[in-house]
Design a protein around this motif. Structure first.
Motif, PDB file in Angstrom:
ATOM      1  N   ASP A 145      -8.573  -3.482  -3.787  1.00 35.78           N
ATOM      2  CA  ASP A 145      -7.316  -4.353  -3.592  1.00 35.78           C
ATOM      3  C   ASP A 145      -6.280  -4.505  -4.417  1.00 35.78           C
ATOM      4  O   ASP A 145      -5.024  -5.149  -2.929  1.00 35.78           O
ATOM      5  CB  ASP A 145      -7.907  -5.725  -5.660  1.00 35.78           C
ATOM      6  CG  ASP A 145      -9.025  -6.590  -4.973  1.00 35.78           C
ATOM      7  OD1 ASP A 145      -9.373  -6.086  -3.666  1.00 35.78           O
ATOM      8  OD2 ASP A 145      -9.796  -6.673  -6.285  1.00 35.78           O
ATOM      9  N   LEU A 146      -5.587  -3.278  -4.264  1.00 37.68           N
ATOM     10  CA  LEU A 146      -4.335  -3.158  -4.443  1.00 37.68           C
ATOM     11  C   LEU A 146      -3.968  -2.241  -3.412  1.00 37.68           C
ATOM     12  O   LEU A 146      -2.954  -2.911  -2.881  1.00 37.68           O
ATOM     13  CB  LEU A 146      -3.494  -2.083  -5.641  1.00 37.68           C
ATOM     14  CG  LEU A 146      -3.470  -2.467  -7.069  1.00 37.68           C
ATOM     15  CD1 LEU A 146      -3.641  -1.898  -8.450  1.00 37.68           C
ATOM     16  CD2 LEU A 146      -2.549  -3.284  -7.499  1.00 37.68           C
ATOM     17  N   LEU A 147      -4.481  -1.964  -2.866  1.00 36.30           N
ATOM     18  CA  LEU A 147      -4.428  -1.188  -1.654  1.00 36.30           C
ATOM     19  C   LEU A 147      -4.566  -1.643  -0.679  1.00 36.30           C
ATOM     20  O   LEU A 147      -3.254  -2.419   0.023  1.00 36.30           O
ATOM     21  CB  LEU A 147      -5.186   0.058  -1.004  1.00 36.30           C
ATOM     22  CG  LEU A 147      -5.503   1.648  -1.422  1.00 36.30           C
ATOM     23  CD1 LEU A 147      -6.734   2.216  -1.586  1.00 36.30           C
ATOM     24  CD2 LEU A 147      -4.190   2.372  -1.512  1.00 36.30           C
ATOM     25  N   ALA A 148      -4.548  -2.784  -0.351  1.00 39.36           N
ATOM     26  CA  ALA A 148      -4.683  -4.154   0.665  1.00 39.36           C
ATOM     27  C   ALA A 148      -3.718  -4.995  -0.113  1.00 39.36           C
ATOM     28  O   ALA A 148      -2.915  -5.661   1.142  1.00 39.36           O
ATOM     29  CB  ALA A 148      -6.278  -4.841   0.409  1.00 39.36           C
ATOM     30  N   SER A 149      -3.091  -5.314  -0.981  1.00 37.88           N
ATOM     31  CA  SER A 149      -1.910  -6.298  -1.212  1.00 37.88           C
ATOM     32  C   SER A 149      -0.797  -4.987  -0.674  1.00 37.88           C
ATOM     33  O   SER A 149       0.062  -6.054  -0.157  1.00 37.88           O
ATOM     34  CB  SER A 149      -2.017  -6.055  -2.842  1.00 37.88           C
ATOM     35  OG  SER A 149      -2.363  -6.696  -3.354  1.00 37.88           O
ATOM     36  N   ILE A 150      -0.542  -3.339  -0.713  1.00 36.43           N
ATOM     37  CA  ILE A 150      -0.005  -2.868  -0.456  1.00 36.43           C
ATOM     38  C   ILE A 150       0.502  -3.252   0.753  1.00 36.43           C
ATOM     39  O   ILE A 150       1.558  -2.948   1.694  1.00 36.43           O
ATOM     40  CB  ILE A 150       0.084  -1.061  -0.932  1.00 36.43           C
ATOM     41  CG1 ILE A 150      -0.331  -1.471  -2.617  1.00 36.43           C
ATOM     42  CG2 ILE A 150       0.913  -0.722   0.028  1.00 36.43           C
ATOM     43  CD1 ILE A 150      -0.723   0.017  -2.624  1.00 36.43           C
ATOM     44  N   ALA A 151      -0.694  -3.201   2.330  1.00 38.42           N
ATOM     45  CA  ALA A 151      -0.993  -3.759   3.269  1.00 38.42           C
ATOM     46  C   ALA A 151      -0.715  -4.464   3.787  1.00 38.42           C
ATOM     47  O   ALA A 151       0.333  -4.544   4.614  1.00 38.42           O
ATOM     48  CB  ALA A 151      -2.686  -2.783   3.946  1.00 38.42           C
ATOM     49  N   GLY A 152      -1.015  -5.617   3.382  1.00 39.13           N
ATOM     50  CA  GLY A 152      -0.361  -6.813   3.167  1.00 39.13           C
ATOM     51  C   GLY A 152       1.011  -7.020   3.082  1.00 39.13           C
ATOM     52  O   GLY A 152       2.085  -7.658   3.649  1.00 39.13           O
ATOM     53  N   TRP A 153       1.748  -6.324   1.569  1.00 37.86           N
ATOM     54  CA  TRP A 153       3.380  -6.662   1.639  1.00 37.86           C
ATOM     55  C   TRP A 153       3.783  -5.290   2.711  1.00 37.86           C
ATOM     56  O   TRP A 153       5.350  -5.795   3.565  1.00 37.86           O
ATOM     57  CB  TRP A 153       3.546  -5.255   0.667  1.00 37.86           C
ATOM     58  CG  TRP A 153       5.289  -4.947   0.400  1.00 37.86           C
ATOM     59  CD1 TRP A 153       5.480  -6.057  -0.968  1.00 37.86           C
ATOM     60  CD2 TRP A 153       5.511  -3.626   0.407  1.00 37.86           C
ATOM     61  NE1 TRP A 153       6.923  -5.287  -0.861  1.00 37.86           N
ATOM     62  CE2 TRP A 153       7.106  -4.192   0.037  1.00 37.86           C
ATOM     63  CE3 TRP A 153       5.893  -2.929   0.616  1.00 37.86           C
ATOM     64  CZ2 TRP A 153       8.054  -3.614   0.310  1.00 37.86           C
ATOM     65  CZ3 TRP A 153       6.691  -1.794   0.880  1.00 37.86           C
ATOM     66  CH2 TRP A 153       8.026  -2.409   0.860  1.00 37.86           C
ATOM     67  N   GLU A 154       2.976  -4.482   3.424  1.00 38.32           N
ATOM     68  CA  GLU A 154       3.812  -3.499   4.349  1.00 38.32           C
ATOM     69  C   GLU A 154       4.248  -4.659   6.022  1.00 38.32           C
ATOM     70  O   GLU A 154       4.965  -4.820   6.800  1.00 38.32           O
ATOM     71  CB  GLU A 154       2.738  -2.097   5.273  1.00 38.32           C
ATOM     72  CG  GLU A 154       3.459  -1.423   3.543  1.00 38.32           C
ATOM     73  CD  GLU A 154       2.193   0.363   3.830  1.00 38.32           C
ATOM     74  OE1 GLU A 154       3.750   1.215   4.151  1.00 38.32           O
ATOM     75  OE2 GLU A 154       1.607  -0.263   4.406  1.00 38.32           O
ATOM     76  N   GLN A 155       2.505  -4.880   6.122  1.00 37.42           N
ATOM     77  CA  GLN A 155       2.608  -6.326   7.205  1.00 37.42           C
ATOM     78  C   GLN A 155       4.122  -7.323   7.033  1.00 37.42           C
ATOM     79  O   GLN A 155       4.630  -7.716   8.150  1.00 37.42           O
ATOM     80  CB  GLN A 155       1.717  -6.620   7.567  1.00 37.42           C
ATOM     81  CG  GLN A 155       0.556  -5.920   7.713  1.00 37.42           C
ATOM     82  CD  GLN A 155      -0.794  -6.506   7.808  1.00 37.42           C
ATOM     83  OE1 GLN A 155      -1.119  -7.244   7.131  1.00 37.42           O
ATOM     84  NE2 GLN A 155      -1.719  -5.765   8.256  1.00 37.42           N
TER      85      GLN A 155
END
Length: 841
Positions: A145-155
């Motif tokens: 979930d945190l990696l997905a949140s970081i990916a969303g933040w990057e996007q």
């Protein structure tokens, strides 16, 4: 050598399994504490938008936590399964007096204290392992979930940067401020080398640091230049060679591109790398030097490859469908587009990292750069510069030949040509559609810059060009490797008569099948990384790509079965390697071991075939185990199948097994000409139950596979498509027998479908009742020409016998008529005065 490879492979697999089982004995509580700390730290960094810590560091810690948790989860699940099995192996818990049923006459025996203690210990261990599995699942979920949140933040960050709107360039103040900022940037850029020199000229270590740079330059020129000359002479284009094959052209284009593009670019890149590692350059001068050097290396690479593909002068070596009369203009347009984008990148990177890229300067820069790049791209993609196919480009000739035919066009002619070229030359061509789409996109990007979205316009332009270059290079590499592999597989056989004959149709089909699978592997190895690279340069964050790849490899869970691409690839690798090892062992057993025994040929073949079947079965079980399939389910299926066989599926299973044997032994293949029972025709389809045969009357006959196992089968094309032709002919007594044999041989040797090896033969078989019997035996190279060849030989032999005066006699019979005791009529006696009559039929 094969056995050494096999032993090394097995040794590596064993070492890998041993190393995989070894792990550091870290207590689970310490691991859980470390995991929770990493997750809390990542949550704090994400909430603060990574203001106090680097995002790459957080991603690395989360990935390490994820890997460690997955490993611990796997170990805990394996230990849990073992503990459950041990707990189930203990005797059942004895019933107490309170729980004893009223009808029970005898209580179960009491449990010993040792068994009770062991049961309690195992129950406690199962509870602990269950808790560990649950906790690791929770940690894995939180990390994902945190990696997905970081990916969303990057996007979100990338999207906001690309869609950031600059000031509209319609006010004079914007241009005045941009002019002042541009002059200040230019002044500092001009003064940067002198400022760097003033700082470093008095330092003693500066010149010593430049020593490796000079060494790289000397080695680059000393090694790179001779390598370039050797490549062009060994693999490059040869103007004296006429009609080179497509594989030869691709190899020459790659060699020319490597010599004129990769080697110079590599020298520039190595120079930049040495300077960066030495830390000689600093400040604004370092930014200018590194960005400019990178742009120069990219320019040399791109233009070298483009020129290698266009081949302006050597028409026969061209691999790009360019228009020869305008090839230099096309190269100029491509050169302009490449230079425009690379210079823009260098200036933007330098201004951004030097903190001199103001919104006004950025807006004015994109207003100038984006329309310029659009015009150059529209120019390069003009239809007048491209042909619809490579054959048309080659038929147009070289630049000089096309100019002599058409004349050097003037500016007026250019306008007329561009107007006429608006017509669709190849509407169904993917290249034509891509060219038109590219022109349309380039036409719209200047409007985005005028609306203030200069970053978006520049992003679209640069990524479109980068994707086109990467895809073109990957396609060229794919075609070149494929052609070289096919060239290596294709062999020419020298026939005994000295003629060069291509491989038989069976060999060609085998080569095509091999090339299909090799092409699939090449597509995966080339285009999958290409897709990753294209997604990355198009703005997809690396974290998102890693999550996608992780989900793809980890798979999805359906009930108790996990479907994973990684497991499927590993199972495929196990299957391929296992089949290869099985074939190596089977060939060794059949060719080296069994011939030295006293077994007959049939027994040796049976043993070798059975060994191959057993090896394939073991490999299949290993592959299924690699996929994670539970063998208990397979046992249930096998048991149900056994019951079905016992209740009347014997025929179905018999045909099924026969179909498997046919697919493994391949006594009959699709396309073979066979005779089974009263059926003769061509095999159209082989399934696990039946085989479809198409007769020569175009009717389909479905034959159960068991017929091919239990009855003889005549296969005309089993090993090859050769067929022997036998023509029997009789000549009259008194004919020259040697002349007859010579005529028969001449007719066979003159036919184009008759092989010279094995040679044709004419045999004098017997003295017949009415003729001297001969037989012509020869071989036709393809069964498709069997009946036409027989017909042609009949015509040829008949014509030759007529010209040489050789008679083919009729069968002769003597018929004697005798009068009986009855009186014949006078009319019959007068009509039948002879008592005997010789009748020829």
């Amino acid at each position: 050598m094969k056995w050494i490879t096999l032993v090394l492979l097995l040794a590596l697999l064993g070492m890998g399994s041993a190393l995989g089982e070894e792990s550091e004995s870290v207590p689970f509580d310490q691991l859980l504490k470390s995991w929770n700390q990493t997750i809390e730290r990542a949550q704090e960094a994400l909430e603060s938008d990574f203001a106090r810590v680097e995002m790459s560091e957080i991603k690395g810690d989360l990935q390490a936590t994820l890997d460690s948790a997955r490993k611990a989860r796997g170990q805990a699940m394996a230990q849990l399964e073992t503990a459950k099995q041990r707990l189930e192996s203990l005797t059942p818990v004895p019933a107490t007096k309170e729980s004893k049923e009223p009808g029970a006459t005898e209580a179960p025996p009491a449990e010993t204290p040792q068994i009770a203690a062991l049961r309690k210990e195992m129950q406690s261990r199962v509870t602990k392992l269950n808790a560990e599995v649950t906790q690791t699942k929770l940690i894995i979920g939180q990390a994902n979930d945190l990696l997905a949140s970081i990916a969303g933040w990057e996007q979100t960050r990338i999207r906001s940067e690309i869609l950031k709107r600059n000031p509209l360039p319609f006010h004079l103040q914007i241009w005045q401020k941009a002019s002042v900022d541009a002059l200040a940037f230019a002044r500092q850029a001009i003064e940067a080398p002198r400022a760097w020199w003033d700082i470093h000229r008095l330092q003693d270590g500066t010149w010593r640091l430049l020593g490796p740079l000079m060494l790289v330059l000397v080695l680059g020129l000393g090694i790179g230049w001779p390598t370039r000359i050797w490549l062009t002479r060994r693999f490059g284009r040869d103007g004296a060679e006429q009609g080179p094959t497509y594989a030869r052209r691709l190899i020459a284009a790659l060699a020319d591109g490597f010599a004129n593009a990769v080697i110079p670019a590599a020298i520039v890149v190595l120079t930049l790398l040495i300077l960066y590692l030495q830390g000689v350059l600093t400040g604004l001068f370092a930014l200018l030097f590194y960005s400019g050097g990178t742009a120069l290396a990219a320019f040399l690479m791109i233009m070298g490859l483009v020129r290698a593909a266009a081949s302006p002068h050597l028409v026969a070596w061209r691999i790009a469908p360019v228009q020869p009369a305008h090839v230099y203009r096309l190269l100029a347009a491509i050169r302009g587009v490449t230079a425009s984008l690379l210079i823009a990148f260098a200036l933007l990177i330098t201004a951004y990292y030097s903190k001199m890229l103001t919104p006004e300067l950025e807006s004015a820069f994109f207003i100038i750069q984006v329309p310029l790049t659009s015009l150059l791209m529209i120019w390069a993609l003009a239809p007048a510069y491209w042909e619809t196919s490579l054959a048309e480009s080659q038929s147009a000739g070289s630049v000089e030949q096309a100019a002599e035919r058409t004349g050097e066009p003037s500016a007026t002619d250019d306008k007329a040509e561009l107007t006429a070229s608006e017509e669709e030359t190849s509407p169904h061509s993917w290249f034509e559609r891509g060219r038109k789409a590219g022109r349309l996109i380039m036409l719209l990007t200047p409007f985005l810059a005028l609306a203030g979205y200069g970053r978006l316009a520049f992003f679209i332009q640069s990524r479109l060009v980068a994707v086109a270059i990467l895809f073109g290079f990957a396609l060229l590499l794919r075609l070149a490797i494929g052609e070289m592999v096919e060239r290596g597989l294709t062999r020419r056989r020298l026939m005994p008569n000295g003629a060069v004959k291509k491989a038989a149709d069976t060999d060609q089909r085998r080569i095509r099948g091999t090339m299909f699978w090799i092409g699939m592997v090449l597509n995966l190895l080339i285009f999958l990384p290409l897709i990753y690279l294209i997604l990355f340069i198009c703005g997809v964050p690396p974290t998102t790509l890693q999550l996608w790849i992780g989900q793809l490899l980890s798979g999805i869970q359906i009930g108790s079965i996990s479907i994973s691409l990684g497991a499927m690839l590993l199972a495929t690798l196990v299957l391929i390697v296992g089949v290869i090892i099985t074939n190596i062992f089977r060939h060794w057993l059949a060719n080296r071991v069994l011939p030295n025994t006293r077994l007959d040929l049939g027994a040796r073949n049976s043993i070798a075939a059975a060994t191959g079947y057993l090896g394939v079965a073991i490999v299949l079980l290993l592959a299924i185990s690699t996929l994670g399939v539970d063998f208990s389910n397979l046992a249930l299926v096998a048991g149900a199948l056994g019951v079905g066989i016992g209740f009347g599926l014997q025929n179905v299973v018999q045909n099924f097994v026969a179909g498997l044997l046919m697919l493994l032994e391949r006594p009959v293949k699709v396309g073979d000409w066979i005779i089974v029972g009263a059926t003769e025709g061509t095999v159209k389809r082989i399934s696990v139950r039946s085989t479809e045969i198409e007769t020569f009357d175009r009717s389909s006959v479905i034959v159960p596979n068991s017929e091919f196992i239990s009855s003889p089968v005549t296969n005309w094309t089993y090993k090859n498509r050769l067929a022997r032709v036998r023509i029997r002919v009789g000549v009259a007594y008194g004919s020259d027998t040697k002349k007859v044999a010579a005529i028969l041989l001449h007719c066979a040797q003159a036919h184009r479908h008759i092989l010279r090896y094995p040679p044709a033969a004419a045999y004098f078989l017997a003295f017949g009742d009415s003729s001297l019997n001969f037989e012509l035996r020869c071989y036709v190279y393809d069964t498709d020409y069997y009946l036409p060849t027989i017909s042609d030989l009949h015509f040829a032999i008949d014509d030759a016998f007529r010209q040489e005066g050789i008679e083919i006699p009729f069968p002769q019979r003597d018929l004697h008529l005798r009068s009986d005791s009855l009186a014949l009529s006078s009319q019959q006696q007068e009509a039948e005065k002879p008592t005997g009559k010789q009748v020829h039929q």
